[in-house]
Design a protein around this motif. Structure first.
Motif, PDB file in Angstrom:
ATOM      1  N   SER A   1       0.831  -1.213   0.000  1.00 42.21           N
ATOM      2  CA  SER A   1       0.000   0.000   0.000  1.00 42.21           C
ATOM      3  C   SER A   1       0.863   1.259   0.000  1.00 42.21           C
ATOM      4  CB  SER A   1      -0.928   0.001   1.212  1.00 42.21           C
ATOM      5  OG  SER A   1      -1.805  -1.104   1.184  1.00 42.21           O
ATOM      6  N   ALA A   2       1.842   1.312   0.889  1.00 45.65           N
ATOM      7  CA  ALA A   2       2.697   2.501   0.981  1.00 45.65           C
ATOM      8  C   ALA A   2       3.491   2.704  -0.307  1.00 45.65           C
ATOM      9  CB  ALA A   2       3.641   2.378   2.169  1.00 45.65           C
ATOM     10  N   THR A   3       4.032   1.600  -0.837  1.00 39.61           N
ATOM     11  CA  THR A   3       4.817   1.710  -2.062  1.00 39.61           C
ATOM     12  C   THR A   3       3.942   2.131  -3.236  1.00 39.61           C
ATOM     13  OG1 THR A   3       6.282  -0.028  -1.258  1.00 39.61           O
ATOM     14  CG2 THR A   3       6.409   0.515  -3.594  1.00 39.61           C
ATOM     15  N   ALA A   4       2.738   1.566  -3.314  1.00 43.13           N
ATOM     16  CA  ALA A   4       1.845   1.854  -4.438  1.00 43.13           C
ATOM     17  C   ALA A   4       1.460   3.328  -4.494  1.00 43.13           C
ATOM     18  CB  ALA A   4       0.596   0.980  -4.343  1.00 43.13           C
ATOM     19  N   VAL A   5       1.199   3.910  -3.322  1.00 46.06           N
ATOM     20  CA  VAL A   5       0.820   5.329  -3.295  1.00 46.06           C
ATOM     21  C   VAL A   5       1.974   6.200  -3.800  1.00 46.06           C
ATOM     22  CG1 VAL A   5       0.201   7.257  -1.808  1.00 46.06           C
ATOM     23  CG2 VAL A   5      -0.870   5.040  -1.456  1.00 46.06           C
ATOM     24  N   VAL A   6       3.185   5.920  -3.289  1.00 50.41           N
ATOM     25  CA  VAL A   6       4.353   6.692  -3.737  1.00 50.41           C
ATOM     26  C   VAL A   6       4.608   6.452  -5.217  1.00 50.41           C
ATOM     27  CG1 VAL A   6       6.835   7.042  -3.450  1.00 50.41           C
ATOM     28  CG2 VAL A   6       5.393   6.667  -1.442  1.00 50.41           C
ATOM     29  N   LEU A   7       4.473   5.199  -5.668  1.00 48.54           N
ATOM     30  CA  LEU A   7       4.698   4.872  -7.073  1.00 48.54           C
ATOM     31  C   LEU A   7       3.682   5.569  -7.974  1.00 48.54           C
ATOM     32  CD1 LEU A   7       6.235   3.314  -9.211  1.00 48.54           C
ATOM     33  CD2 LEU A   7       4.756   1.335  -8.763  1.00 48.54           C
ATOM     34  N   PHE A   8       2.444   5.655  -7.526  1.00 48.22           N
ATOM     35  CA  PHE A   8       1.417   6.345  -8.320  1.00 48.22           C
ATOM     36  C   PHE A   8       1.754   7.831  -8.468  1.00 48.22           C
ATOM     37  CE2 PHE A   8      -2.496   8.879  -8.498  1.00 48.22           C
ATOM     38  CZ  PHE A   8      -3.033   8.386  -9.688  1.00 48.22           C
ATOM     39  N   ALA A   9       2.108   8.452  -7.344  1.00 43.64           N
ATOM     40  CA  ALA A   9       2.478   9.877  -7.404  1.00 43.64           C
ATOM     41  C   ALA A   9       3.698  10.079  -8.301  1.00 43.64           C
ATOM     42  CB  ALA A   9       2.762  10.397  -5.996  1.00 43.64           C
ATOM     43  N   LEU A  10       4.656   9.159  -8.209  1.00 43.36           N
ATOM     44  CA  LEU A  10       5.854   9.251  -9.038  1.00 43.36           C
ATOM     45  C   LEU A  10       5.510   9.056 -10.516  1.00 43.36           C
ATOM     46  CD1 LEU A  10       8.874   9.403  -9.476  1.00 43.36           C
ATOM     47  CD2 LEU A  10       9.055   7.015  -8.790  1.00 43.36           C
TER      48      LEU A  10
END
Length: 621
Positions: free
Chosen positions: A60-69
C-alpha cells in the motif's frame, strides 16, 4: 487559463504565489510520512508473524508513492523533460512485480524523502518573503462628498479624485489636481533626486510622495497604470526564462543506460530475474536524489544565516555558474540619497552652510536633510530659525539670527533677490540656491554618491572570475558613465525604461548565466529576466523582491559575492556526493548482477551508501 495567465495572477497577488507553493510543499511531506509508516508497519507485522498484513502495508505505501511518481514522470514526458525519477519508478515497480516488497518500500521511503528535502529547501528560502511582499500597496484614499474613504486599488476608475499623503505610494497614473507633488521616482526611473510636479502635470503610479499631501485625478484604472505594466513585464520575463534543471537530472540518462545494461545482462546470463531486481534496487539513485538536495539545502541555510534569502536549490545551482553581472545604479551602486559635493560662493562656505542648514532644520525635504547632514559632518553650530515659511517643492525662507535666509530652486530665489548669476548646472547633480538679506549668496551642488562598498564588491566579483560587469540604469547617460568609470565597469547602458533593461539583460545572456542586481520597481522585470535576479535590501523592495531569485536582507553589497561563493562551495560538495554515489552504486550493481546481493541486501547496502554521501553533503552548510 494559460500558463502565462496563471503566472501573471501569481505575480499580481504575491499571497497567491505563496499559497500555491505551500500546496506543492504539502504534497511531498505526506508521501514521505506514509512511506515511513508503511515500511515500519510492514516490518513490525512481519516480526510478529502477521505476513499478510505486512505485505498489505508494504504494498500500500509503495503503491501510493509509485502512483504519485508515475504522474510526475508522465507530466515530465509531456514537457519533454527526463530525470532520475524514472529509475526509482522502475525499481519500485520491478520489486513489487517480483514480490520484493521490503526492498520496494525502502526505495519508496528514499524517493519520498528526497522530494521532501527539496521542498524543505524551497520552504526555508521562501519563509522570509511574506513580510517583504506584503509591502505592495493595496489601498488608495478616495476623496468623496462625504470625506475620505479607503478603497482597494482595483476599484479606482479614471476620473476618481484621490488623496496621496506624505509617505504614500501613488496608486494609479493620473495628474496633480491640488497642491504640488514632490515625488521620489527612483524606483521607477532611477533618478535619485526628488521631482516636483505642478497642478495639471502627469504622475506615475509606483512613485513615493516625500512632500506634503496632494490630490490627484486618476487617468487610468490600476490595471492600465505604470505599476501594473511593470508587473506584466515581470510575468513576461519569467515566462520567457529558460527553466532551471536539477543538477542530479543531468546524470540521469547515462546512469539509466548503465543500470538497464547491467540489469538485463545479469538476468540473461544468470537466468534469474531477481538479479535484475537486485540491480535496479541497488541502482536506485538515492545518492543523487538525497545527497544533492541535502548539499543544496545546506547551502541555502548557510546563505540565510548570512542574510541572503535564496529562493530554492535550483537558484543556488545557477548562482554557482554566473558569468556576467549587471548592476542597477540608484540605490544599488549609489546611496540613493543626495549629498553636497560642492559649495559655490564668494563668501566663507562654512558660514553659508551654517545659515542654510540652520533654516533647513525646519524642513523635511530630502535636499534640506542633506544640507543639515553636511553641516553636522563639518561640526558647525546651528541656530534655531524663526518666522519660517516653506513653499512645498520650491523652497524655504525665514530668519536665522539677524539674517533673512532663503534656500530653494532658481525661480524661488530669483524672486527674492532679483538678478543672480548661478554656476552652470553641474553634470549629474541637483542644485539649491541661497539668498541672504535679499542678495544672492551662493549655491549647493549635490550628487548621489557611490556606495562605500561598491568598488569592493566589483573587485570581489573580478576575483571570482566574473569577466563581464556592466551597468543598466534609467538615469542620465553622463551620470551612468561617471559611475561606470569610477568603478571600472565594462559596459554602461543608461536612460533605460524597464523594458529596455530587460533587453540589456537578454543581450548579456548570450555570454552565459547573468546576475542582475537592483532594488526598485523599475528593476523588477530585468530581475525576472536574468538567470538570477538579486534584490538589495532597501526601502522600496516589495516588487523587486517578488521578481528576484535572491534577496539580500542586509544593505550590504558584499553579500552579492558571498552568495556566489556559497553557491560554488555547495555545488562542489554536491558534485562530490554525486560522483561518490554513482561510483559506489555501480560497484554494488555489478555485485548484485553477479549474485552476491539479494534485493533486500542491495537495498540495505544502498542505505549505507546513502548515509555516507549524505554526511559528505552536510559539509556544504
Amino acid at each position: 487559463m494559460s500558463e502565462a495567465a496563471d503566472q501573471f495572477e501569481c505575480d499580481r497577488d504575491p499571497g497567491q504565489a505563496i499559497d500555491l507553493f505551500r500546496m506543492q510543499r504539502a504534497s511531498s511531506l505526506p508521501l514521505f510520512v506514509l512511506a515511513v509508516l508503511g515500511l515500519g508497519t510492514g516490518l513490525v507485522c512481519a516480526w510478529f508473524g502477521l505476513g499478510s498484513w505486512s505485505v498489505l502495508a508494504l504494498i500500500s505505501a509503495t503503491a501510493v508513492v509509485l502512483f504519485a511518481l508515475a504522474v510526475d514522470v508522465f507530466l515530465s514526458f509531456r514537457k519533454k523533460e527526463f530525470g532520475l525519477d524514472i529509475i526509482a519508478a522502475l525499481a519500485m515497480g520491478a520489486a513489487l512485480w517480483f514480490g520484493e516488497y521490503v526492498a520496494a518500500a525502502i526505495v519508496a521511503v528514499m524517493f519520498a524523502g528526497g522530494q521532501s528535502l527539496e521542498s524543505y529547501a524551497q520552504a526555508r528560502a521562501e519563509s522570509g518573503m511574506t513580510e517583504l511582499l506584503s509591502r505592495v500597496p493595496r489601498l488608495a484614499v478616495m476623496v468623496t462628498d462625504a470625506g475620505f474613504a479607503d478603497v482597494a486599488i482595483e476599484e479606482v476608475l479614471a476620473g476618481d479624485r484621490l488623496l496621496v499623503r506624505n509617505g504614500d505610494v501613488v496608486p494609479v497614473d493620473g495628474h496633480v489636481d491640488t497642491g504640488h507633488a514632490i515625488l521620489n521616482e527612483a524606483a521607477l526611473t532611477g533618478e535619485s533626486l526628488p521631482v516636483r510636479h505642478n497642478p495639471g502635470q502627469m504622475i506615475m503610479s509606483g512613485a513615493s510622495n516625500i512632500g506634503d499631501a496632494f490630490e490627484m485625478i486618476a487617468a487610468h484604472p490600476a490595471a492600465a497604470s505604470t505599476y501594473a505594466s511593470i508587473v506584466r513585464l515581470i510575468a513576461q520575463a519569467r515566462s520567457s526564462k529558460a527553466p532551471m534543471s536539477r543538477l542530479a537530472d543531468r546524470y540521469a540518462l547515462a546512469f539509466l543506460a548503465i543500470t538497464l545494461a547491467i540489469a538485463i545482462l545479469a538476468a540473461l546470463l544468470s537466468g534469474e530475474p531477481t538479479r535484475a531486481v537486485a540491480v535496479l534496487v541497488v541502482a536506485t539513485p538515492c545518492p543523487l536524489i538525497l545527497a544533492v538536495p541535502v548539499a543544496l539545502v545546506a547551502g541555502v541555510s548557510k546563505a540565510s544565516r548570512n542574510g541572503i534569502l535564496i529562493k530554492g536549490a535550483s537558484v543556488l545551482e545557477v548562482l554557482a555558474s554566473i558569468r556576467a553581472v549587471v548592476f542597477d545604479k540608484t540605490g544599488t551602486l549609489t546611496t540613493g540619497q543626495p549629498t553636497i559635493r560642492h559649495i559655490d560662493t564668494n563668501a566663507d562656505p562654512n558660514e553659508l552652510l551654517g545659515l542654510a542648514a540652520s533654516l533647513d532644520q525646519a524642513s523635511a525635504h530630502t535636499i534640506a536633510r542633506a544640507v543639515v547632514a553636511e553641516a553636522k559632518r563639518r561640526k558647525l553650530v546651528l541656530s534655531i530659525p524663526a518666522t519660517v515659511t516653506e513653499v512645498p517643492g520650491e523652497g524655504i525662507e525665514g530668519y536665522v539670527g539677524n539674517h533673512r535666509v532663503a534656500i530653494g530652486g532658481k525661480h524661488f530665489i530669483a524672486a527674492r533677490c532679483g538678478l543672480m548669476q548661478p554656476p552652470e548646472h553641474a553634470v549629474g547633480t541637483a542644485m539649491a540656491y541661497v539668498a541672504i538679506d535679499g542678495h544672492y549668496a551662493g549655491a549647493f551642488i549635490f550628487q548621489d554618491p557611490i556606495r562605500t562598498d561598491a568598488l569592493a564588491v566589483v573587485e570581489s566579483l573580478r576575483g571570482l572570475g566574473i569577466k563581464r560587469i556592466s551597468l543598466a540604469t534609467g538615469d542620465r547617460n553622463v551620470v551612468g558613465k561617471a559611475v561606470g568609470q569610477a568603478l571600472g565597469l565594462d559596459f554602461v547602458r543608461a536612460e533605460l525604461a524597464p523594458a529596455q533593461k530587460v533587453e540589456a539583460v537578454k543581450d548579456e545572456l548570450n555570454h552565459g548565466h547573468v546576475m542582475m542586481i537592483g532594488d526598485g520597481v523599475n528593476d523588477a522585470p530585468a530581475l525576472a529576466a536574468a538567470s538570477v535576479g538579486v534584490a538589495v535590501g532597501r526601502g522600496n523592495l516589495a516588487a523587486a523582491a517578488e521578481a528576484a531569485d535572491v534577496v539580500l536582507l542586509r544593505d550590504n553589497l558584499q553579500l552579492v559575492a558571498t552568495s556566489i561563493e556559497i553557491a560554488r562551495w555547495s555545488r562542489r560538495i554536491a558534485l562530490e556526493s554525486v560522483y561518490a554515489g554513482i561510483g559506489l552504486s555501480v560497484a554494488a550493481m555489478i555485485a548484485a548482477g553477479c549474485g552476491y546481493l539479494s534485493p533486500i541486501q542491495g537495498a540495505l547496502l544502498q542505505e549505507i551508501i546513502d548515509v555516507a554521501v549524505i554526511f559528505n553533503a552536510l559539509r556544504a552548510g
